[in-house]
Design a protein around this motif. Structure first.
Motif, PDB file in Angstrom:
ATOM      1  N   LEU A 154     -11.985   6.319  -5.739  1.00 24.31           N
ATOM      2  CA  LEU A 154     -11.311   6.699  -4.492  1.00 24.31           C
ATOM      3  C   LEU A 154     -10.176   5.740  -4.169  1.00 24.31           C
ATOM      4  O   LEU A 154      -9.084   6.167  -3.791  1.00 24.31           O
ATOM      5  CB  LEU A 154     -12.312   6.739  -3.321  1.00 24.31           C
ATOM      6  CG  LEU A 154     -13.422   7.768  -3.433  1.00 24.31           C
ATOM      7  CD1 LEU A 154     -14.439   7.565  -2.304  1.00 24.31           C
ATOM      8  CD2 LEU A 154     -12.881   9.184  -3.424  1.00 24.31           C
ATOM      9  N   ASP A 155     -10.422   4.470  -4.349  1.00 22.38           N
ATOM     10  CA  ASP A 155      -9.414   3.459  -4.047  1.00 22.38           C
ATOM     11  C   ASP A 155      -8.218   3.566  -4.995  1.00 22.38           C
ATOM     12  O   ASP A 155      -7.075   3.437  -4.563  1.00 22.38           O
ATOM     13  CB  ASP A 155     -10.043   2.066  -4.139  1.00 22.38           C
ATOM     14  CG  ASP A 155      -9.457   1.105  -3.135  1.00 22.38           C
ATOM     15  OD1 ASP A 155      -9.249   1.507  -1.972  1.00 22.38           O
ATOM     16  OD2 ASP A 155      -9.193  -0.051  -3.515  1.00 22.38           O
ATOM     17  N   VAL A 156      -8.477   3.813  -6.252  1.00 20.49           N
ATOM     18  CA  VAL A 156      -7.404   3.942  -7.244  1.00 20.49           C
ATOM     19  C   VAL A 156      -6.486   5.106  -6.870  1.00 20.49           C
ATOM     20  O   VAL A 156      -5.256   4.980  -6.888  1.00 20.49           O
ATOM     21  CB  VAL A 156      -8.001   4.142  -8.659  1.00 20.49           C
ATOM     22  CG1 VAL A 156      -6.914   4.496  -9.673  1.00 20.49           C
ATOM     23  CG2 VAL A 156      -8.783   2.911  -9.096  1.00 20.49           C
ATOM     24  N   ARG A 196      -2.561   4.867  -5.365  1.00 19.22           N
ATOM     25  CA  ARG A 196      -1.429   5.494  -6.071  1.00 19.22           C
ATOM     26  C   ARG A 196      -0.610   6.324  -5.084  1.00 19.22           C
ATOM     27  O   ARG A 196       0.624   6.335  -5.145  1.00 19.22           O
ATOM     28  CB  ARG A 196      -1.917   6.354  -7.249  1.00 19.22           C
ATOM     29  CG  ARG A 196      -0.785   6.933  -8.077  1.00 19.22           C
ATOM     30  CD  ARG A 196       0.052   5.847  -8.737  1.00 19.22           C
ATOM     31  NE  ARG A 196       1.310   6.400  -9.258  1.00 19.22           N
ATOM     32  CZ  ARG A 196       2.448   5.739  -9.328  1.00 19.22           C
ATOM     33  NH1 ARG A 196       2.514   4.469  -8.960  1.00 19.22           N
ATOM     34  NH2 ARG A 196       3.532   6.314  -9.786  1.00 19.22           N
ATOM     35  N   ILE A 197      -1.284   7.021  -4.178  1.00 19.52           N
ATOM     36  CA  ILE A 197      -0.578   7.776  -3.132  1.00 19.52           C
ATOM     37  C   ILE A 197       0.300   6.831  -2.314  1.00 19.52           C
ATOM     38  O   ILE A 197       1.476   7.112  -2.058  1.00 19.52           O
ATOM     39  CB  ILE A 197      -1.570   8.523  -2.216  1.00 19.52           C
ATOM     40  CG1 ILE A 197      -2.340   9.592  -3.003  1.00 19.52           C
ATOM     41  CG2 ILE A 197      -0.849   9.158  -1.023  1.00 19.52           C
ATOM     42  CD1 ILE A 197      -3.550  10.154  -2.261  1.00 19.52           C
ATOM     43  N   ARG A 198      -0.246   5.699  -1.939  1.00 24.37           N
ATOM     44  CA  ARG A 198       0.503   4.718  -1.139  1.00 24.37           C
ATOM     45  C   ARG A 198       1.685   4.151  -1.934  1.00 24.37           C
ATOM     46  O   ARG A 198       2.767   3.965  -1.389  1.00 24.37           O
ATOM     47  CB  ARG A 198      -0.432   3.576  -0.691  1.00 24.37           C
ATOM     48  CG  ARG A 198      -1.524   4.027   0.277  1.00 24.37           C
ATOM     49  CD  ARG A 198      -0.978   4.557   1.596  1.00 24.37           C
ATOM     50  NE  ARG A 198      -0.236   3.502   2.251  1.00 24.37           N
ATOM     51  CZ  ARG A 198       0.976   3.641   2.765  1.00 24.37           C
ATOM     52  NH1 ARG A 198       1.610   4.800   2.738  1.00 24.37           N
ATOM     53  NH2 ARG A 198       1.580   2.622   3.347  1.00 24.37           N
ATOM     54  N   ALA A 199       1.479   3.903  -3.224  1.00 22.07           N
ATOM     55  CA  ALA A 199       2.564   3.356  -4.049  1.00 22.07           C
ATOM     56  C   ALA A 199       3.723   4.343  -4.154  1.00 22.07           C
ATOM     57  O   ALA A 199       4.873   3.925  -4.316  1.00 22.07           O
ATOM     58  CB  ALA A 199       2.044   3.010  -5.445  1.00 22.07           C
ATOM     59  N   ARG A 205      -9.413  10.061 -14.799  1.00 21.80           N
ATOM     60  CA  ARG A 205     -10.306  10.839 -13.932  1.00 21.80           C
ATOM     61  C   ARG A 205     -10.820  12.090 -14.649  1.00 21.80           C
ATOM     62  O   ARG A 205     -11.998  12.416 -14.579  1.00 21.80           O
ATOM     63  CB  ARG A 205      -9.610  11.234 -12.620  1.00 21.80           C
ATOM     64  CG  ARG A 205      -9.168  10.087 -11.726  1.00 21.80           C
ATOM     65  CD  ARG A 205     -10.215   8.997 -11.513  1.00 21.80           C
ATOM     66  NE  ARG A 205     -11.525   9.529 -11.183  1.00 21.80           N
ATOM     67  CZ  ARG A 205     -12.673   8.935 -11.536  1.00 21.80           C
ATOM     68  NH1 ARG A 205     -12.688   7.810 -12.212  1.00 21.80           N
ATOM     69  NH2 ARG A 205     -13.827   9.475 -11.198  1.00 21.80           N
ATOM     70  N   ILE A 206      -9.943  12.782 -15.347  1.00 21.90           N
ATOM     71  CA  ILE A 206     -10.366  13.983 -16.078  1.00 21.90           C
ATOM     72  C   ILE A 206     -11.418  13.615 -17.121  1.00 21.90           C
ATOM     73  O   ILE A 206     -12.440  14.302 -17.264  1.00 21.90           O
ATOM     74  CB  ILE A 206      -9.157  14.698 -16.719  1.00 21.90           C
ATOM     75  CG1 ILE A 206      -8.277  15.310 -15.623  1.00 21.90           C
ATOM     76  CG2 ILE A 206      -9.614  15.772 -17.704  1.00 21.90           C
ATOM     77  CD1 ILE A 206      -6.914  15.778 -16.121  1.00 21.90           C
TER      78      ILE A 206
END
Length: 164
Positions: free
Chosen positions: A71-73, A77-80, A147-148
């Motif tokens: 979840l954090d990863v 990435r969204i924030r980056a 993730r996949i």
């Protein structure tokens, strides 16, 4: 009183703002599916019973612990990419392709629900590849690939419990 305007600093990482927004949107959907899967797996860990209790209790704990770290990863990435990560139940419910399971299913049904949820999360991640590839966004592609891989492997392991 003076008004403080939020100062947005431009992001110039070689991905257009339009594509960053599309990628962040897709990652937000992945985050929603991932959080819903985390909650489902943790719930089943708490409530599983029957002859497979010890095996499933332990397996579910391994799975929800891995899911929690992911979840954090995804959110980072969204924030980056310059966008806020969703973080409320209401937002996750709107975005998730996985539906909550009501009540406490039998152990075998828990496994079936988790197989479907793992597969759904893999599909959500896979849908994002066209825009990620077109944007030459290797960091997001790396997150999606990892993730996949986890979701497909976990779905296979869970399906194996249902086969004779």
């Amino acid at each position: 009183m003076t008004s403080k305007k939020s100062k947005r600093i431009s992001i110039d990482i070689g991905i257009s703002e339009s594509n960053r927004e599309k990628i962040a949107e897709g990652l937000s959907n992945l985050l929603a599916d991932s959080y819903t899967l985390y909650m489902m797996t943790h719930n089943f860990h708490w409530n599983v019973k029957g002859p497979q209790f010890n095996t499933l209790h332990t397996m579910f704990m391994t799975q929800y612990t891995e899911q929690w770290a992911a979840l954090d990863v995804i959110a980072e990435r969204i924030r980056a990419l310059g966008y806020p990560a969703p973080g409320t139940y209401s937002e996750f419910i709107k975005r998730a392709s996985i539906k909550e399971v009501n009540g406490v299913p039998k152990a075998e049904d828990m496994i079936r629900h988790l197989v479907k949820a793992q597969e759904a999360t893999a599909k959500t991640a896979r849908k994002l590849f066209p825009v990620v590839d077109a944007s030459n966004d290797q960091p997001t592609a790396d997150v999606l690939t990892q993730r996949i891989d986890v979701h497909e492997k976990t779905a296979w392991m869970l399906r194996s419990l249902l086969e004779e």
